[in-house]
Design a protein around this motif. Structure first.
Motif, PDB file in Angstrom:
ATOM      1  N   TRP A   1     -26.012   7.195  16.880  1.00 13.87           N
ATOM      2  CA  TRP A   1     -27.454   7.402  16.937  1.00 13.87           C
ATOM      3  C   TRP A   1     -28.283   7.666  18.446  1.00 13.87           C
ATOM      4  O   TRP A   1     -28.844   8.660  18.693  1.00 13.87           O
ATOM      5  CB  TRP A   1     -28.113   6.438  16.159  1.00 13.87           C
TER       6      TRP A   1
ATOM      7  N   SER B   1     -35.713   0.451   9.721  1.00 16.96           N
ATOM      8  CA  SER B   1     -35.270   1.664  10.267  1.00 16.96           C
ATOM      9  C   SER B   1     -35.267   1.303  11.872  1.00 16.96           C
ATOM     10  O   SER B   1     -35.608   0.208  12.396  1.00 16.96           O
ATOM     11  CB  SER B   1     -36.754   2.747  10.182  1.00 16.96           C
ATOM     12  N   LEU B   2     -34.472   2.550  12.565  1.00 12.68           N
ATOM     13  CA  LEU B   2     -34.594   2.463  13.996  1.00 12.68           C
ATOM     14  C   LEU B   2     -35.751   2.737  14.732  1.00 12.68           C
ATOM     15  O   LEU B   2     -35.606   3.141  16.012  1.00 12.68           O
ATOM     16  CB  LEU B   2     -33.209   2.964  14.321  1.00 12.68           C
TER      17      LEU B   2
ATOM     18  N   ALA C   1     -22.750   3.074  14.216  1.00 14.28           N
ATOM     19  CA  ALA C   1     -23.648   3.854  13.779  1.00 14.28           C
ATOM     20  C   ALA C   1     -25.032   3.989  14.719  1.00 14.28           C
ATOM     21  O   ALA C   1     -25.493   5.118  15.161  1.00 14.28           O
ATOM     22  CB  ALA C   1     -24.273   3.595  12.539  1.00 14.28           C
ATOM     23  N   ILE C   2     -25.034   2.978  15.450  1.00  8.93           N
ATOM     24  CA  ILE C   2     -26.139   2.583  16.480  1.00  8.93           C
ATOM     25  C   ILE C   2     -25.701   3.726  17.955  1.00  8.93           C
ATOM     26  O   ILE C   2     -26.377   4.498  18.334  1.00  8.93           O
ATOM     27  CB  ILE C   2     -26.201   1.087  16.979  1.00  8.93           C
TER      28      ILE C   2
ATOM     29  N   THR D   1     -27.929  -6.028  13.683  1.00  9.30           N
ATOM     30  CA  THR D   1     -27.489  -5.132  12.690  1.00  9.30           C
ATOM     31  C   THR D   1     -27.415  -5.460  11.282  1.00  9.30           C
ATOM     32  O   THR D   1     -27.858  -6.193  10.951  1.00  9.30           O
ATOM     33  CB  THR D   1     -26.050  -4.692  13.293  1.00  9.30           C
TER      34      THR D   1
ATOM     35  N   ALA E   1     -32.742  -4.325  13.022  1.00 15.62           N
ATOM     36  CA  ALA E   1     -32.254  -3.176  12.293  1.00 15.62           C
ATOM     37  C   ALA E   1     -31.705  -3.656  10.947  1.00 15.62           C
ATOM     38  O   ALA E   1     -31.129  -2.674  10.543  1.00 15.62           O
ATOM     39  CB  ALA E   1     -31.351  -2.281  13.296  1.00 15.62           C
TER      40      ALA E   1
ATOM     41  N   GLU F   1     -25.668  -0.929   7.329  1.00 13.23           N
ATOM     42  CA  GLU F   1     -25.711   0.614   7.623  1.00 13.23           C
ATOM     43  C   GLU F   1     -25.851   0.827   9.020  1.00 13.23           C
ATOM     44  O   GLU F   1     -25.121   1.710   9.446  1.00 13.23           O
ATOM     45  CB  GLU F   1     -26.961   1.008   6.882  1.00 13.23           C
ATOM     46  N   ASN F   2     -26.467   0.103   9.767  1.00 10.38           N
ATOM     47  CA  ASN F   2     -26.644   0.240  10.959  1.00 10.38           C
ATOM     48  C   ASN F   2     -25.828  -0.800  11.791  1.00 10.38           C
ATOM     49  O   ASN F   2     -26.373  -1.602  12.378  1.00 10.38           O
ATOM     50  CB  ASN F   2     -28.406  -0.229  11.250  1.00 10.38           C
TER      51      ASN F   2
ATOM     52  N   GLY G   1     -28.793   6.972  10.252  1.00  7.15           N
ATOM     53  CA  GLY G   1     -27.778   6.550   9.486  1.00  7.15           C
ATOM     54  C   GLY G   1     -26.549   7.473   9.613  1.00  7.15           C
ATOM     55  O   GLY G   1     -26.148   8.023  10.471  1.00  7.15           O
TER      56      GLY G   1
END
Length: 414
Positions: free
Chosen positions: A159, A128-129, A155-156, A147, A124, A150-151, A391
């Protein structure tokens, strides 16, 4: 010796390198790498190159006659999401030799004490995820995630929670692996803290099937993730929002007999059994694996009034008590035969609800209704969209549309 030696280095620096690799570094006439890695060899007499335009610079270097020995210092395994791929894009393999260090992913699984021969690795980092989404929706485990700022682990986790997965995951955050300040922690997704994480971290996701706390389960609308599901098809169940609408259409009453034909994981059957504890719920499933899964879910939710029948409808329906309500979630190409049998067995004022996703099944039902004008059919299409985190933002994620058909005898019908 090839003129370019690519050496993987861990957070323990030179102390973690084998004597043979240290000997190669000592022979280098040029040392290349990041400032952090070059500082591991402060007294080395070689010329120093930074990472700026390094692949192109090395390409020009090997084009010279008798090029000097270059040692490129890189993190971990250079051929695992590392500099090695960029070098191979511009330099012929015969000019390169790789000396990998233990990768961050290998260290992460080692520290978490998890076998990883079947692991899926997702980057990531600046990406993108989407690939991670595809993996978790299939219930794949374990998964290692590389990671970026941002990720982050936080955040993960947020999400993943927003996806409403039918699968539970626990999460490890492995920071500064191999360094003096290494830290490995395990969390439930809901417990991953906010705050600052080390830039050098790996996330591991492992599937887990936690038993539900029945006192905290709602009477209506059990979350999808609480059900046991097929290991290879965790998303294959009637989703919560659709399930609630099905229950509303069935208009359940106490002491009724209910058939659930094509019961799958048993999610609808379990909901019915909990709502009508004085009723008899019969879950009919043609596959042995599915029938066993329904039994497990019945035990999981303590629904002794749910009985499981293994076999294909309509053949296995013959000896069941006459139903007050019928839900058809799967027909395996036998919808007309199933409907004809069910209509002959359904008690007065009975209701049949059918869920399907194809136009062919809808057309088959329309034809059946033309042949049985004493039955009314009402349709509704459920096209649901759920929010998911992207995000720090949120977007809509549509589910596949589902058609519900509700059948009742017409007034005055026999």
């Amino acid at each position: 010796m090839t003129p370019i030696q690519v050496v993987g280095v861990g957070l323990d620096g030179a102390a973690g390198l084998a004597p043979m690799v240290l000997s190669i570094i000592q022979q280098a006439q040029i040392l290349a790498g990041s400032d952090r890695l070059l500082q591991q060899f402060p007294d080395h007499p070689a010329q120093r190159w930074t990472l700026k335009d390094l692949p192109q610079r090395l390409q020009q270097h090997v084009a010279q006659p008798d090029p000097a020995l270059v040692v490129v210092l890189t993190s971990g395994d250079p051929l695992f999401f590392g500099l090695g791929r960029q070098l191979l894009q511009v330099i012929a393999p015969e000019w390169l030799t790789f000396h990998p260090h233990v990768s961050s992913v290998q260290l992460a699984f080692s520290r978490a004490k998890l076998p990883w021969q079947d692991a899926t690795v997702v980057s990531a980092h600046g990406r993108s995820l989407d690939r991670l989404a595809a993996a978790v929706k299939k219930g794949i485990s374990p998964i290692a995630v590389l990671t970026d700022p941002e990720n982050t682990p936080t955040a993960i986790a947020r999400w993943l929670q927003s996806l409403g997965l039918p699968t539970h995951y626990r999460l490890w955050v492995c920071e500064n692996l191999g360094g003096a300040d290494e830290q490995v922690r395990q969390f439930a997704l809901s417990e991953v803290p906010s705050g600052v994480w080390s830039g050098l971290n790996v996330v591991i996701l492992q599937r887990c099937d936690a038993p539900p706390e029945l006192s905290r389960i709602p009477l209506l609308g059990i979350p999808d993730a609480v059900f046991l599901s097929f290991r290879d098809r965790p998303g294959l169940m009637t989703k919560r929002a659709v399930r609630v609408q099905i229950l509303a259409e069935l208009a359940l009453q106490p002491h009724q007999v209910i058939w659930d034909i094509g019961a799958g994981t048993g999610s609808v059957s379990v909901e019915i059994a909990r709502l009508v504890p004085t009723g008899q719920v019969w879950a009919i499933e043609c596959t042995t694996a599915g029938a066993e899964l329904i039994r497990q879910n019945a035990a999981r939710f303590q629904t002794p009034n749910l009985q499981v029948i293994t076999g294909s409808a309509p053949t296995v329906l013959t000896d069941l008590p006459a139903p007050d309500r019928i839900f058809i979630g799967g027909s395996h190409g036998q919808l007309t035969a199933i409907l004809t049998h069910c209509c002959g067995q359904l008690r007065d004022a009975g209701v049949i609800v059918i869920a399907f996703a194809t136009l062919e099944n809808q057309a088959e039902l329309a034809q059946w209704q033309r042949d049985h004008p004493d039955w009314t059919v009402t349709y509704q299409q459920l096209a649901l969209t759920r929010s998911v985190a992207v995000g720090s933002f949120t977007r809509w994620d549509p589910l596949n549309p589902v058609i519900l058909a509700t059948l009742q005898r017409s007034a005055g019908g026999q």
